[in-house]
Design a protein around this motif. Structure first.
Motif, PDB file in Angstrom:
ATOM      1  N   TRP A   3       1.035  -1.095   0.117  1.00 40.23           N
ATOM      2  CA  TRP A   3       0.035   0.013  -0.024  1.00 40.23           C
ATOM      3  C   TRP A   3       1.010   1.225   0.023  1.00 40.23           C
ATOM      4  O   TRP A   3       0.648   2.255  -0.690  1.00 40.23           O
ATOM      5  N   LYS A   4       1.795   1.155   0.854  1.00 39.90           N
ATOM      6  CA  LYS A   4       2.932   2.197   0.830  1.00 39.90           C
ATOM      7  C   LYS A   4       3.706   2.699  -0.329  1.00 39.90           C
ATOM      8  O   LYS A   4       3.631   3.915  -0.810  1.00 39.90           O
ATOM      9  N   ASN A   5       3.919   1.564  -1.177  1.00 37.22           N
ATOM     10  CA  ASN A   5       4.660   1.667  -2.297  1.00 37.22           C
ATOM     11  C   ASN A   5       3.516   1.851  -3.476  1.00 37.22           C
ATOM     12  O   ASN A   5       4.107   2.222  -4.659  1.00 37.22           O
ATOM     13  N   GLY A   6       2.248   1.880  -3.125  1.00 40.90           N
ATOM     14  CA  GLY A   6       1.399   2.050  -4.371  1.00 40.90           C
ATOM     15  C   GLY A   6       1.167   0.971  -5.269  1.00 40.90           C
ATOM     16  O   GLY A   6       0.744   1.117  -6.461  1.00 40.90           O
ATOM     17  N   VAL A  18      -0.496  -1.800  -4.302  1.00 41.85           N
ATOM     18  CA  VAL A  18      -2.415  -2.285  -4.197  1.00 41.85           C
ATOM     19  C   VAL A  18      -2.783  -1.032  -3.642  1.00 41.85           C
ATOM     20  O   VAL A  18      -2.379  -0.043  -3.376  1.00 41.85           O
ATOM     21  N   ILE A  22      -7.143   0.328  -2.118  1.00 41.12           N
ATOM     22  CA  ILE A  22      -7.999   0.130  -0.924  1.00 41.12           C
ATOM     23  C   ILE A  22      -8.816  -1.251  -0.996  1.00 41.12           C
ATOM     24  O   ILE A  22      -8.592  -1.828   0.022  1.00 41.12           O
ATOM     25  N   PRO A  23      -9.064  -2.108  -2.255  1.00 41.65           N
ATOM     26  CA  PRO A  23      -9.589  -2.895  -2.237  1.00 41.65           C
ATOM     27  C   PRO A  23      -9.081  -4.298  -1.465  1.00 41.65           C
ATOM     28  O   PRO A  23      -9.354  -4.908  -0.591  1.00 41.65           O
ATOM     29  N   GLU A  24      -7.600  -4.141  -1.989  1.00 41.92           N
ATOM     30  CA  GLU A  24      -6.691  -5.092  -1.069  1.00 41.92           C
ATOM     31  C   GLU A  24      -6.484  -4.967  -0.179  1.00 41.92           C
ATOM     32  O   GLU A  24      -6.370  -6.075   0.775  1.00 41.92           O
ATOM     33  N   ALA A  53      -3.507   8.772   7.712  1.00 41.29           N
ATOM     34  CA  ALA A  53      -2.725   9.360   6.573  1.00 41.29           C
ATOM     35  C   ALA A  53      -2.121  10.901   6.688  1.00 41.29           C
ATOM     36  O   ALA A  53      -0.901  10.996   6.338  1.00 41.29           O
ATOM     37  N   PRO A  54      -3.125  11.913   6.870  1.00 39.53           N
ATOM     38  CA  PRO A  54      -2.475  13.028   6.742  1.00 39.53           C
ATOM     39  C   PRO A  54      -1.674  13.501   8.121  1.00 39.53           C
ATOM     40  O   PRO A  54      -1.163  14.624   8.031  1.00 39.53           O
TER      41      PRO A  54
END
Ligand code: B12
Lengths: 235, 212
Positions: free
Chosen positions: B54-57, B59, B61-63, B181-182
């Motif tokens: 997720w961090k690396n982009g 995957v 949200i669904p994953e 996240a922010p």
């Protein structure tokens, strides 16, 4: 003054209309979905910035957008960004209007012409997205994902109406009470396009970086990029 | 169990194969494998992989949701054994997404990670007003408060919660943890939060160390 306009697709119907009034210019639109991943969004915007040459400024129709714009850098051409938290504030015409609407209000999700279209496509069980997840992970997982992203939120959704064709029919397509409709205000986008008001945007120059302020007035600002480095050296 | 078993379990979690997760966890327990080992080397290892992706982009949200759901299935099977092994739960934690904010995917993962690390979680849900955090602490005697915010407009409410604890005379008796996240370390220290972590896995470990 020559410029390049980069915008989130959420603004497309509105910018198209405003640019028709003021003389057509090309706009580079980035998909709304890119906002799902702030880091990737920043990378996409930066790559367009980096390939831009021979203009005096870059106008970015993005706000703070969950900090997505903080990593951006200017390598020569100044970059102007909307002084807003996100598109909902931009379409309501001011951060003050957004705050009034947002704080303590039960209708905390927003739609507008472009967002509504995308959500209808994206969140329907007949959507290509649903099919894709079903094929890859099975129907029960697809159903779970959609229920978490969409179904669990009870309506109404705030619909920001800006007087464009298509809005009425979009609102009518939903069942009664799905939307709570409010009048938006294109003033902020118009002023940004005119470039005549410094408070509607924040300008990033080379050697500067964006910093989030997280209030309802300033929202974000810029500081010298060497600032932090100097501070560490002093310590 | 051999390496192949853990690889299969990890893959089942990341692919959201809940029936396989269920079966594999039961099989391992029947063979006498410790619930803690199944959790650490199987379920949590899988979540770590998804968090990385997720961090690396790589995957989306669904994953993340699919893996969290599968992890939850496994955790429910392991839970009775984890509780037994732990004697008593580590500490009570009050958890919620702040006022005006409806995002709960991250918060739920924080809840899962805390549960996996033996904490007892009192989840207040989303759009939680400051007074509700204070009330939950008073009622439960929890020593830890976790707040999540995904909007730069709702992060502002962290301050109000800190203030509400001060006014209730409880600020010094709870650890206030913030994330989402922010949220940044700088912002967390500005509002005088005690703990900030950018992800749920490191957070659960951090809290464990802090309370040890
Ligand atoms: C999924 C999503 C939604 C879903 C939420 C579904 C749900 N059940 O939660 C839906 C579609 C409902 C939604 C709605 C909205 N959203 Co939204 N959403 C997102 C999105 C794409 C992902 C968030 C997410 O789930 N991430 C995955 C999880 C796993 O990550 P995480 O939450 O960060 O959590 C991890 C860590 O941060 C940490 N953590 C989390 N909490 C805590 C707490 C503690 C104590 C600690 C230590 C750690 C910790 O652990 C987690 C796991 O490692 C983000 C973009 C983004 N990537 O952040 C936008 C985003 C947050 N949304 C945004 C917007 C604008 C909205 C809407 C206003 C859109 C609209 N037009 O209506 C509404 C607002 C609703 C509201 N009032 O809250 C903006 C925020 C703009 C802003 N003002 O800040 C974002 C940033 C997108 C963007 N760039 O524009 N959204």
């Amino acid at each position: 003054m020559s410029r390049r306009i980069i915008a989130c697709e959420v603004f497309k119907p509105y910018l198209d209309k405003l640019l028709e009034e003021s003389g057509v210019e090309a706009v580079d639109y980035l998909e709304i979905r890119q906002h799902d991943h702030p880091e990737l969004l920043a990378r996409s915007i930066q790559s367009i910035i980096d390939e831009t040459k021979d203009v005096d400024e870059i106008l970015l129709f993005y706000g703070l957008c969950g900090n997505a714009i903080l990593p951006l850098v200017s390598k020569g051409i100044p970059i102007k960004v909307l002084r807003v938290h996100d598109c909902a504030a931009a379409l309501m015409g001011s951060n003050a209007a957004y705050r009034k609407r947002f704080e303590g209000n039960p209708h905390k999700r927003y739609h507008c012409l472009s967002y509504g279209e995308r959500d209808d496509e994206y969140f329907a069980r007949t959507s290509p997205e649903y099919r894709k997840i079903s094929e890859e992970y099975g129907e029960d997982n697809a159903d779970y994902v959609f229920s978490m992203l969409y179904d669990k939120f009870s309506t109404p959704v705030t619909y920001i109406k800006l007087g464009l064709d298509g809005e009425e029919s979009q609102i009518r397509r939903k069942e009664e009470g799905y939307y709570s409709v409010i009048e938006g205000d294109l003033g902020l986008l118009r002023r940004m396009l005119k470039g005549d008001d410094d408070h509607v945007c924040v300008t990033l120059h080379p050697h500067e970086k964006f910093v989030g302020i997280y209030d309802y007035e300033e929202i974000l600002t810029t500081v010298n990029r060497n600032h932090d480095r100097e501070k560490t050296r002093e310590e | 169990m051999d390496q192949a078993f853990y690889e299969e379990l990890i893959l089942s979690v990341t692919r959201g194969k809940v029936k396989d997760v269920d079966r594999l966890c039961r099989e391992a327990l029947e063979k006498g494998v410790s619930a803690f080992k199944i959790l650490d080397d199987g379920l949590l290892a899988a979540m770590q992989i998804v968090a990385e992706r997720w961090k690396n982009g790589t995957v989306f949200i669904p994953e993340v949701l699919i893996a969290a759901r599968a992890l939850n299935v496994g955790l429910a099977i392991l839970e009775p054994y984890l509780v037994l092994g732990n004697q008593k739960p580590k500490a009570k934690v009050v958890l919620g997404t702040v006022k005006d904010d409806l995002h709960d995917i991250g918060k739920n993962i924080v809840g899962l990670m805390l549960k996996s690390h033996g904490f007892e979680c009192i989840d207040l849900g989303v759009d939680v007003a400051p007074a509700k955090f204070v009330q939950a602490v008073k009622e439960s005697g929890a020593k830890v408060v976790c707040m999540s915010a995904l909007l730069t407009t709702s992060m502002i409410h962290f301050t109000e919660v800190v203030q509400a604890f001060k006014e209730a005379g409880l600020r010094d008796s709870v650890l206030i943890c913030v994330g989402g996240a922010p949220v940044t370390a700088t912002f967390a220290s500005q509002i005088e939060a005690d703990i900030f972590e950018p992800d749920a896995v490191t957070f659960a470990e951090h809290l464990e160390r802090r309370l040890a």
